[in-house]
Structures are given as C-alpha cells and as structure tokens.
Design an enzyme around this catalytic site. Sequence first.
Site, PDB file in Angstrom:
ATOM      1  N   GLY A   1       0.829  -1.112   0.004  1.00  0.00           N
ATOM      2  CA  GLY A   1       0.043  -0.152   0.130  1.00  0.00           C
ATOM      3  C   GLY A   1       0.966   1.288   0.149  1.00  0.00           C
TER       4      GLY A   1
ATOM      5  N   SER B   1       5.896  -5.165  -0.848  1.00  0.00           N
ATOM      6  CA  SER B   1       5.583  -3.649  -1.261  1.00  0.00           C
ATOM      7  C   SER B   1       5.899  -2.722  -0.271  1.00  0.00           C
ATOM      8  CB  SER B   1       4.410  -3.626  -2.096  1.00  0.00           C
ATOM      9  OG  SER B   1       4.108  -2.075  -2.472  1.00  0.00           O
ATOM     10  N   ALA B   2       5.073  -2.055   0.159  1.00  0.00           N
ATOM     11  CA  ALA B   2       5.538  -1.107   1.524  1.00  0.00           C
ATOM     12  C   ALA B   2       5.995  -2.051   2.805  1.00  0.00           C
ATOM     13  CB  ALA B   2       4.005  -0.409   1.632  1.00  0.00           C
TER      14      ALA B   2
ATOM     15  N   HIS C   1       9.082  -3.474  -6.444  1.00  0.00           N
ATOM     16  CA  HIS C   1       8.522  -2.901  -8.122  1.00  0.00           C
ATOM     17  C   HIS C   1       9.458  -2.335  -8.927  1.00  0.00           C
ATOM     18  CE1 HIS C   1       4.565  -3.398  -6.117  1.00  0.00           C
ATOM     19  NE2 HIS C   1       4.772  -2.755  -4.992  1.00  0.00           N
TER      20      HIS C   1
ATOM     21  N   GLU D   1       9.186  -7.437 -10.201  1.00  0.00           N
ATOM     22  CA  GLU D   1       7.860  -8.064  -9.756  1.00  0.00           C
ATOM     23  C   GLU D   1       8.087  -9.613  -9.862  1.00  0.00           C
ATOM     24  OE1 GLU D   1       6.488  -5.648  -8.550  1.00  0.00           O
ATOM     25  OE2 GLU D   1       4.997  -5.048  -9.747  1.00  0.00           O
TER      26      GLU D   1
END
Length: 243
Positions: free
Chosen positions: A88, A121-122, A158, A193
Amino acid sequence: MELFLLSNGKLADDAPLLSYAHPQLHAMIAQRGITSAVLVPYAIIRGDHAQRAQDLSDSLGIQVRTVHEFDSPLAAIEQAELILVSGGNTWLLNQMLHEHGLIVAIQRAVRERQVPYVGWSAGCNVATPSIRTTNDMPVRSSVVLPALGLFPVQINPHYLDAHVSGHMGETRDERLAEFCAVNPHESVIALREGSFLHVSENCLRYYSARGEDFKVFRHGEPIAAFHDVLALQSLVPFSCQPA
C-alpha cells in the site's frame, strides 16, 4: 531471524496473494507449526482490511487476523506467531507503526522471539533502515522516520527499468542513482515483480518467479544485475549465502 521481503503481493489480478512465494511460505509455516498470523494493514488506504485478511487466510491456509481485532496493536504483535505487513502506501504505514508504538515491538518479536516477518511492497520497504527508496507519494505530512531496520540494506520494490515512449521524467534508474549520489555510503537492491529475498538461519536466498535478475545500485559504480545473492556478500552480514 526469518524474513520474506517480497517486491509485490501478486503477479496477476486473479492470483492468490503471495502465491508466487507459496512453496517457501508453506514450507516455513509447516516446519514451525504456525496456525495463525497477524496482519498489519496500515498501508492499505482504499481497500478492505478484513477482506485482505480473509484473502491471506485462504492463500496461506492459516487464520489471519488484523491488528484491529485485538485489544491493542501492541497486544496483537506480542501474541503473533507470524507477522504479515501488507503493501500500500509506505509513508502512511511507517507513520502508523510509529504512532502505535510497533517499531520496537516488531523488532523484538522478530529478533528475540524469532517470529517470521513477511512483508510485500510497502511491507518490504519498512523492513529496511528507512523508507527513502519507496516509490510512494508522501500522502501525509510526515517526516522521514526510521523504519524497522530488520534488513540492513535499502530495497526498491516494484523495480522497472523499462523506458516509456514519450515519458520525459526521470527513470527509476536515474532516481536510484540520485539516491546513491546523495547517500554515497548506502546501496539499494532493486527487486522486480515476482521476486523476493528470504533470510533464514543467517542464510540469504533470492527467488524470482520469472527467473529474472535483481539490480544493485552503488555510488560511483556501474548499475549491476545479478541472479546470485553472493553478489551481496559485501553488503549484508549473513554468513551463509547459498545460490
């Protein structure tokens, strides 16, 4: 200490969350006899926290509860068998970890109680010393506070080195090179990714669902692409680094 630091949550919209890391995650869960996990969903701004927990329950085959379902976020971490930190917005996530007093709580859980940490991710970003290599916008007026520092090197999830026709802004390579120029004693690991780093029993492993490389950015050195974590030998303290 056991860490799973994933670039992203899924490779396709219809894929289960974390499915590209299922072999390693399911093996870890079975080996440790884990039956439940705590989800830290603070990075999710527009999604449904409860639905994300259910999706993870279905994907991992264990009960997943969010920190909101406990008496307090601190109590949730203190009881956790497994800590999941969602993707997020990294700025919001890091700020909320500080506001709820979870930085030290998660550090102790992972380092002292050996609770596995899975972040994507985050959630991957905040496992490093700082969030300065996130791709996210600072949607809140928060200062750049320290992150968890579970992994000693900055990561850029990413990562994409494609050049978009007509785009005149800086590329990701240029932005990461700028970071290294401003911070010449720091390095950045760029994860594409479908790839992740796994730290377990002082061993570091790299996996890519697509068989792709990762890149390392260092000031004054050419950008280098690798498939083998032995390339990180001078950057990380782990003594065992199998291919």
